[in-house]
Design an enzyme around this catalytic site. Structure first.
Site: not given
Length: 380
Positions: A217, A120
Protein backbone atom coordinates in the site's frame (compact mmCIF):
# COMPACT_ATOMS: atom_id res chain seq x y z
CA UNK A 1 -17.83 -23.18 24.43
CA UNK A 2 -20.98 -24.44 26.11
CA UNK A 3 -23.85 -25.19 23.76
CA UNK A 4 -27.29 -23.83 24.56
CA UNK A 5 -29.93 -26.27 23.33
CA UNK A 6 -32.35 -23.41 22.72
CA UNK A 7 -29.92 -21.68 20.34
CA UNK A 8 -28.03 -23.71 17.72
CA UNK A 9 -24.50 -22.60 16.89
CA UNK A 10 -24.57 -19.80 14.33
CA UNK A 11 -22.31 -19.53 11.27
CA UNK A 12 -19.60 -17.78 13.31
CA UNK A 13 -19.56 -20.50 15.95
CA UNK A 14 -21.56 -18.87 18.75
CA UNK A 15 -24.53 -20.46 20.48
CA UNK A 16 -26.80 -17.45 20.16
CA UNK A 17 -28.79 -15.69 17.44
CA UNK A 18 -26.84 -13.62 14.87
CA UNK A 19 -28.61 -10.45 16.05
CA UNK A 20 -27.02 -10.93 19.47
CA UNK A 21 -23.56 -11.59 17.99
CA UNK A 22 -21.46 -8.49 17.42
CA UNK A 23 -18.76 -8.80 14.78
CA UNK A 24 -16.18 -6.22 13.76
CA UNK A 25 -15.35 -6.40 10.04
CA UNK A 26 -11.94 -5.04 9.02
CA UNK A 27 -12.85 -3.20 5.80
CA UNK A 28 -10.15 -2.18 3.33
CA UNK A 29 -12.59 -0.86 0.76
CA UNK A 30 -11.95 -3.78 -1.58
CA UNK A 31 -14.37 -6.40 -2.79
CA UNK A 32 -13.29 -9.15 -0.35
CA UNK A 33 -13.90 -7.37 2.95
CA UNK A 34 -17.00 -5.66 1.52
CA UNK A 35 -18.50 -9.08 0.70
CA UNK A 36 -17.71 -10.32 4.22
CA UNK A 37 -19.55 -7.34 5.71
CA UNK A 38 -22.50 -7.74 3.29
CA UNK A 39 -22.88 -11.46 3.92
CA UNK A 40 -22.77 -11.08 7.70
CA UNK A 41 -25.19 -8.15 7.65
CA UNK A 42 -27.57 -10.18 5.47
CA UNK A 43 -27.42 -13.03 8.00
CA UNK A 44 -28.55 -10.60 10.67
CA UNK A 45 -25.34 -10.14 12.63
CA UNK A 46 -24.61 -6.95 14.60
CA UNK A 47 -21.96 -5.70 12.14
CA UNK A 48 -19.58 -2.80 12.73
CA UNK A 49 -17.15 -1.90 9.95
CA UNK A 50 -13.72 -0.42 10.72
CA UNK A 51 -11.25 0.94 8.18
CA UNK A 52 -7.71 1.90 9.08
CA UNK A 53 -6.09 5.05 7.72
CA UNK A 54 -2.49 3.89 7.57
CA UNK A 55 -0.70 6.81 5.95
CA UNK A 56 -1.15 10.40 4.80
CA UNK A 57 -4.70 10.83 3.60
CA UNK A 58 -3.86 13.63 1.14
CA UNK A 59 -1.24 11.49 -0.60
CA UNK A 60 -3.56 8.53 -0.51
CA UNK A 61 -6.26 10.35 -2.43
CA UNK A 62 -3.93 10.71 -5.38
CA UNK A 63 -3.05 7.02 -5.45
CA UNK A 64 -5.34 4.26 -6.65
CA UNK A 65 -4.89 0.50 -6.66
CA UNK A 66 -3.54 0.03 -3.15
CA UNK A 67 -5.40 -0.97 -0.02
CA UNK A 68 -6.35 1.62 2.57
CA UNK A 69 -5.87 4.57 0.20
CA UNK A 70 -8.26 7.54 0.33
CA UNK A 71 -10.59 6.19 -2.34
CA UNK A 72 -10.73 2.87 -0.50
CA UNK A 73 -11.83 4.56 2.72
CA UNK A 74 -14.61 6.21 0.73
CA UNK A 75 -15.61 2.85 -0.83
CA UNK A 76 -15.76 1.13 2.56
CA UNK A 77 -17.88 3.92 4.00
CA UNK A 78 -20.26 3.74 1.05
CA UNK A 79 -20.74 -0.03 1.47
CA UNK A 80 -21.59 0.50 5.15
CA UNK A 81 -24.08 3.24 4.28
CA UNK A 82 -25.75 1.09 1.62
CA UNK A 83 -26.10 -1.86 4.01
CA UNK A 84 -27.00 0.32 7.00
CA UNK A 85 -24.41 -0.65 9.60
CA UNK A 86 -21.98 1.61 11.55
CA UNK A 87 -18.57 2.33 10.05
CA UNK A 88 -15.55 3.99 11.64
CA UNK A 89 -12.22 5.18 10.27
CA UNK A 90 -9.34 4.91 12.74
CA UNK A 91 -6.14 6.93 12.31
CA UNK A 92 -3.32 4.41 12.67
CA UNK A 93 -0.81 6.46 10.72
CA UNK A 94 1.76 6.77 13.54
CA UNK A 95 1.37 3.14 14.58
CA UNK A 96 1.76 1.95 10.99
CA UNK A 97 4.87 4.06 10.44
CA UNK A 98 6.54 2.86 13.63
CA UNK A 99 5.49 -0.79 13.44
CA UNK A 100 5.77 -1.41 9.70
CA UNK A 101 7.30 1.31 7.50
CA UNK A 102 10.37 2.11 9.63
CA UNK A 103 11.30 -1.56 9.98
CA UNK A 104 10.73 -2.06 6.25
CA UNK A 105 13.23 0.70 5.50
CA UNK A 106 15.84 -0.56 7.97
CA UNK A 107 15.46 -4.15 6.80
CA UNK A 108 15.82 -3.19 3.16
CA UNK A 109 18.86 -1.04 3.92
CA UNK A 110 20.34 -4.03 5.73
CA UNK A 111 20.25 -6.05 2.52
CA UNK A 112 17.17 -8.08 3.41
CA UNK A 113 13.96 -8.49 1.41
CA UNK A 114 11.18 -7.62 3.88
CA UNK A 115 7.50 -8.58 3.69
CA UNK A 116 5.68 -5.61 5.29
CA UNK A 117 2.20 -7.09 4.75
CA UNK A 118 3.00 -9.78 7.35
CA UNK A 119 4.17 -7.20 9.88
CA UNK A 120 1.03 -5.14 9.22
CA UNK A 121 -1.20 -8.13 9.97
CA UNK A 122 0.89 -9.04 13.01
CA UNK A 123 1.41 -5.63 14.58
CA UNK A 124 -1.52 -3.51 13.42
CA UNK A 125 -4.55 -5.43 12.15
CA UNK A 126 -4.38 -8.49 14.41
CA UNK A 127 -3.02 -6.69 17.47
CA UNK A 128 -4.20 -3.08 17.77
CA UNK A 129 -7.36 -3.40 15.68
CA UNK A 130 -8.26 -6.66 17.37
CA UNK A 131 -7.94 -5.00 20.78
CA UNK A 132 -10.22 -2.21 19.54
CA UNK A 133 -12.76 -4.86 18.52
CA UNK A 134 -12.67 -6.28 22.05
CA UNK A 135 -13.08 -2.76 23.49
CA UNK A 136 -16.26 -2.49 21.41
CA UNK A 137 -17.45 -5.73 23.07
CA UNK A 138 -17.46 -7.64 19.80
CA UNK A 139 -17.66 -11.43 19.92
CA UNK A 140 -15.17 -11.75 17.06
CA UNK A 141 -13.43 -9.92 14.23
CA UNK A 142 -13.86 -10.95 10.58
CA UNK A 143 -11.57 -10.18 7.65
CA UNK A 144 -11.60 -10.83 3.91
CA UNK A 145 -8.42 -12.91 3.93
CA UNK A 146 -8.35 -16.13 1.92
CA UNK A 147 -7.49 -18.58 4.66
CA UNK A 148 -9.54 -21.03 6.72
CA UNK A 149 -10.07 -21.31 10.45
CA UNK A 150 -11.24 -24.74 11.57
CA UNK A 151 -12.11 -26.18 14.97
CA UNK A 152 -9.64 -28.83 16.09
CA UNK A 153 -9.34 -31.05 19.18
CA UNK A 154 -6.97 -28.52 20.79
CA UNK A 155 -8.69 -25.32 19.69
CA UNK A 156 -8.88 -23.27 16.50
CA UNK A 157 -6.58 -24.32 13.65
CA UNK A 158 -5.34 -22.34 10.66
CA UNK A 159 -5.70 -23.99 7.25
CA UNK A 160 -4.91 -23.00 3.67
CA UNK A 161 -7.69 -21.45 1.60
CA UNK A 162 -10.02 -23.47 -0.60
CA UNK A 163 -8.56 -21.62 -3.62
CA UNK A 164 -4.83 -22.41 -3.74
CA UNK A 165 -4.28 -19.55 -6.18
CA UNK A 166 -5.54 -17.03 -3.64
CA UNK A 167 -4.28 -18.66 -0.46
CA UNK A 168 -2.89 -16.01 1.93
CA UNK A 169 -1.49 -18.33 4.60
CA UNK A 170 2.07 -17.13 3.86
CA UNK A 171 1.10 -13.64 5.03
CA UNK A 172 -0.73 -14.83 8.16
CA UNK A 173 1.72 -17.32 9.68
CA UNK A 174 2.46 -15.04 12.66
CA UNK A 175 -1.16 -15.07 13.83
CA UNK A 176 -1.10 -16.25 17.45
CA UNK A 177 -3.33 -18.96 18.89
CA UNK A 178 -5.12 -16.38 21.04
CA UNK A 179 -5.80 -14.18 18.01
CA UNK A 180 -6.96 -17.17 15.98
CA UNK A 181 -9.59 -18.02 18.58
CA UNK A 182 -11.09 -14.53 18.06
CA UNK A 183 -10.72 -14.18 14.28
CA UNK A 184 -13.06 -15.36 11.53
CA UNK A 185 -12.33 -15.70 7.77
CA UNK A 186 -15.70 -16.14 6.01
CA UNK A 187 -14.22 -16.29 2.47
CA UNK A 188 -11.60 -18.96 3.15
CA UNK A 189 -13.65 -21.85 1.81
CA UNK A 190 -14.41 -20.25 -1.58
CA UNK A 191 -12.70 -21.85 -4.56
CA UNK A 192 -12.42 -18.86 -6.91
CA UNK A 193 -12.45 -15.06 -6.93
CA UNK A 194 -15.39 -15.28 -9.33
CA UNK A 195 -17.48 -16.59 -6.43
CA UNK A 196 -16.57 -13.55 -4.35
CA UNK A 197 -17.46 -11.13 -7.14
CA UNK A 198 -20.74 -12.99 -7.71
CA UNK A 199 -21.61 -12.47 -4.04
CA UNK A 200 -20.72 -8.78 -4.36
CA UNK A 201 -23.03 -8.48 -7.36
CA UNK A 202 -25.79 -10.32 -5.47
CA UNK A 203 -25.62 -7.69 -2.73
CA UNK A 204 -25.47 -4.88 -5.29
CA UNK A 205 -22.10 -3.63 -4.11
CA UNK A 206 -20.53 -0.87 -6.19
CA UNK A 207 -17.09 -2.49 -5.61
CA UNK A 208 -18.12 -5.78 -7.27
CA UNK A 209 -15.83 -5.14 -10.25
CA UNK A 210 -13.13 -3.20 -8.39
CA UNK A 211 -9.64 -4.46 -9.35
CA UNK A 212 -7.54 -6.22 -6.72
CA UNK A 213 -4.69 -4.19 -5.24
CA UNK A 214 -1.32 -5.49 -6.40
CA UNK A 215 1.20 -3.22 -4.70
CA UNK A 216 2.25 -2.86 -1.09
CA UNK A 217 0.00 0.00 0.00
CA UNK A 218 2.81 2.49 0.68
CA UNK A 219 4.98 1.44 -2.29
CA UNK A 220 3.44 2.91 -5.47
CA UNK A 221 4.12 0.90 -8.62
CA UNK A 222 6.35 -1.51 -6.72
CA UNK A 223 9.23 0.99 -6.66
CA UNK A 224 10.79 0.03 -3.33
CA UNK A 225 13.97 2.03 -3.89
CA UNK A 226 12.12 5.33 -4.38
CA UNK A 227 10.27 4.83 -1.08
CA UNK A 228 13.48 3.96 0.81
CA UNK A 229 15.29 7.01 -0.56
CA UNK A 230 12.41 9.20 0.58
CA UNK A 231 12.40 7.63 4.06
CA UNK A 232 16.18 7.53 4.38
CA UNK A 233 17.79 10.30 2.27
CA UNK A 234 21.22 9.28 0.98
CA UNK A 235 20.45 5.58 1.27
CA UNK A 236 21.08 5.01 -2.42
CA UNK A 237 24.85 5.46 -2.22
CA UNK A 238 26.85 3.72 -4.98
CA UNK A 239 29.30 0.91 -4.32
CA UNK A 240 31.08 -2.04 -5.87
CA UNK A 241 29.69 -5.08 -7.65
CA UNK A 242 31.97 -8.02 -6.82
CA UNK A 243 32.07 -11.73 -7.59
CA UNK A 244 32.21 -14.48 -4.96
CA UNK A 245 36.01 -14.08 -4.68
CA UNK A 246 35.73 -10.34 -4.12
CA UNK A 247 36.92 -9.28 -7.57
CA UNK A 248 35.42 -5.93 -8.56
CA UNK A 249 33.28 -6.25 -11.70
CA UNK A 250 31.66 -2.85 -11.76
CA UNK A 251 29.83 -0.20 -9.79
CA UNK A 252 26.22 -0.17 -8.64
CA UNK A 253 23.92 2.77 -7.90
CA UNK A 254 22.91 1.73 -4.39
CA UNK A 255 22.25 -1.58 -2.60
CA UNK A 256 18.57 -0.64 -2.25
CA UNK A 257 18.09 -1.02 -6.02
CA UNK A 258 18.88 -4.76 -5.96
CA UNK A 259 17.28 -7.97 -4.69
CA UNK A 260 18.55 -11.52 -4.19
CA UNK A 261 18.20 -13.50 -7.43
CA UNK A 262 18.17 -10.43 -9.68
CA UNK A 263 19.83 -10.92 -13.06
CA UNK A 264 18.85 -7.95 -15.21
CA UNK A 265 20.03 -4.39 -14.77
CA UNK A 266 23.39 -5.19 -13.20
CA UNK A 267 25.34 -3.21 -15.79
CA UNK A 268 28.16 -5.76 -16.05
CA UNK A 269 27.62 -7.11 -19.55
CA UNK A 270 30.24 -8.80 -21.66
CA UNK A 271 30.66 -11.81 -19.39
CA UNK A 272 30.28 -15.30 -20.84
CA UNK A 273 27.93 -16.67 -18.17
CA UNK A 274 24.96 -14.87 -16.68
CA UNK A 275 25.42 -13.64 -13.11
CA UNK A 276 22.83 -13.18 -10.40
CA UNK A 277 22.74 -11.18 -7.17
CA UNK A 278 23.54 -13.73 -4.45
CA UNK A 279 24.19 -11.40 -1.50
CA UNK A 280 23.68 -7.78 -0.49
CA UNK A 281 26.28 -6.46 1.96
CA UNK A 282 24.91 -3.16 3.23
CA UNK A 283 27.85 -2.55 5.59
CA UNK A 284 30.43 -2.49 2.78
CA UNK A 285 27.87 -1.28 0.19
CA UNK A 286 28.73 -4.29 -1.97
CA UNK A 287 26.48 -6.25 -4.30
CA UNK A 288 27.84 -9.79 -4.57
CA UNK A 289 27.08 -11.70 -7.77
CA UNK A 290 27.63 -15.29 -8.83
CA UNK A 291 26.33 -18.13 -11.01
CA UNK A 292 22.78 -19.40 -10.62
CA UNK A 293 24.04 -22.39 -8.66
CA UNK A 294 25.20 -20.02 -5.91
CA UNK A 295 21.58 -19.07 -5.27
CA UNK A 296 20.63 -22.60 -4.27
CA UNK A 297 20.43 -23.52 -0.61
CA UNK A 298 19.01 -26.37 1.45
CA UNK A 299 19.58 -25.03 4.98
CA UNK A 300 17.43 -22.12 6.09
CA UNK A 301 17.97 -20.57 9.55
CA UNK A 302 14.80 -19.06 11.06
CA UNK A 303 14.00 -16.83 14.03
CA UNK A 304 10.94 -15.33 15.74
CA UNK A 305 9.15 -18.65 15.26
CA UNK A 306 5.38 -18.64 15.81
CA UNK A 307 4.16 -22.18 16.44
CA UNK A 308 0.51 -23.04 15.70
CA UNK A 309 0.90 -26.79 15.77
CA UNK A 310 -0.03 -29.04 18.66
CA UNK A 311 2.13 -29.21 21.77
CA UNK A 312 5.27 -27.26 22.66
CA UNK A 313 7.45 -26.07 19.77
CA UNK A 314 10.77 -27.20 21.26
CA UNK A 315 9.45 -30.49 22.58
CA UNK A 316 8.30 -31.48 19.09
CA UNK A 317 11.88 -32.19 18.10
CA UNK A 318 12.85 -32.91 14.50
CA UNK A 319 9.91 -33.49 12.19
CA UNK A 320 9.09 -33.71 8.50
CA UNK A 321 6.80 -30.94 7.29
CA UNK A 322 6.11 -28.85 4.20
CA UNK A 323 7.47 -25.30 3.98
CA UNK A 324 7.04 -22.27 1.76
CA UNK A 325 10.04 -19.93 1.53
CA UNK A 326 8.45 -17.47 -0.90
CA UNK A 327 4.83 -16.40 -1.20
CA UNK A 328 4.75 -17.33 -4.89
CA UNK A 329 6.07 -20.88 -4.49
CA UNK A 330 4.17 -24.02 -3.49
CA UNK A 331 5.03 -25.80 -0.22
CA UNK A 332 8.04 -28.12 -0.44
CA UNK A 333 9.19 -31.07 1.67
CA UNK A 334 11.57 -30.25 4.50
CA UNK A 335 12.82 -31.23 7.94
CA UNK A 336 12.18 -28.77 10.79
CA UNK A 337 14.60 -28.65 13.73
CA UNK A 338 14.00 -26.43 16.77
CA UNK A 339 17.21 -24.82 18.07
CA UNK A 340 15.74 -22.57 20.77
CA UNK A 341 12.52 -21.11 22.20
CA UNK A 342 11.86 -19.20 18.97
CA UNK A 343 14.66 -20.25 16.61
CA UNK A 344 15.15 -23.21 14.33
CA UNK A 345 16.57 -24.59 11.12
CA UNK A 346 14.77 -25.87 8.06
CA UNK A 347 16.51 -28.40 5.84
CA UNK A 348 14.91 -28.57 2.40
CA UNK A 349 14.78 -31.92 0.63
CA UNK A 350 15.46 -30.12 -2.66
CA UNK A 351 17.54 -26.94 -2.79
CA UNK A 352 15.65 -23.69 -3.44
CA UNK A 353 16.98 -20.65 -5.28
CA UNK A 354 16.78 -17.10 -4.02
CA UNK A 355 16.08 -17.82 -0.35
CA UNK A 356 16.53 -14.36 1.11
CA UNK A 357 16.92 -12.95 4.64
CA UNK A 358 13.83 -10.96 5.55
CA UNK A 359 11.42 -13.33 3.86
CA UNK A 360 9.17 -15.69 5.81
CA UNK A 361 9.44 -19.46 6.01
CA UNK A 362 5.97 -20.85 6.64
CA UNK A 363 5.29 -24.34 8.01
CA UNK A 364 2.54 -26.70 6.83
CA UNK A 365 1.57 -30.20 7.90
CA UNK A 366 3.15 -32.98 5.86
CA UNK A 367 -0.35 -34.07 4.84
CA UNK A 368 -3.48 -31.96 4.60
CA UNK A 369 -3.90 -28.19 4.67
CA UNK A 370 -3.02 -27.13 8.21
CA UNK A 371 -0.70 -24.16 8.79
CA UNK A 372 1.72 -24.93 11.63
CA UNK A 373 3.19 -21.42 11.92
CA UNK A 374 6.50 -20.17 10.61
CA UNK A 375 9.48 -17.91 11.19
CA UNK A 376 11.66 -15.26 9.61
CA UNK A 377 14.62 -16.23 7.45
CA UNK A 378 17.92 -14.72 8.59
CA UNK A 379 21.60 -15.09 7.89
CA UNK A 380 22.40 -17.36 10.83
Amino acid sequence: MSLDATHPVNSLGFAKPPAETRVIVAMSGGVDSSVVAAELAAEGYDVIGITLQLYDHGAALAKKGACCAGTDIHDARRVAEELNFPHYVLDYENTFREAVIDEFAESYLGGATPVPCIRCNERVKFRDLLETAKDLEADCMATGHYIQRKSGPNGAELHMAGDSNRDQSYFLFSTTQEQLEYLRFPLGHLTSKAETRALAAKHGLAVADKPDSQDICFVPDGNYAAVIEKLRPGAGQPGEIVDLEGNVLGEHRGVIHYTIGQRRGLGIGGLSDPLYVVKLDADTRRVVVGPKTALSTRRVPIKEVNWLGDGNWQEQGEQEIMVRVRSTRPPREAILRPTGPDTGEVELFVAEEGVSPGQACVFYSAEGTRVLGGGWIWRG
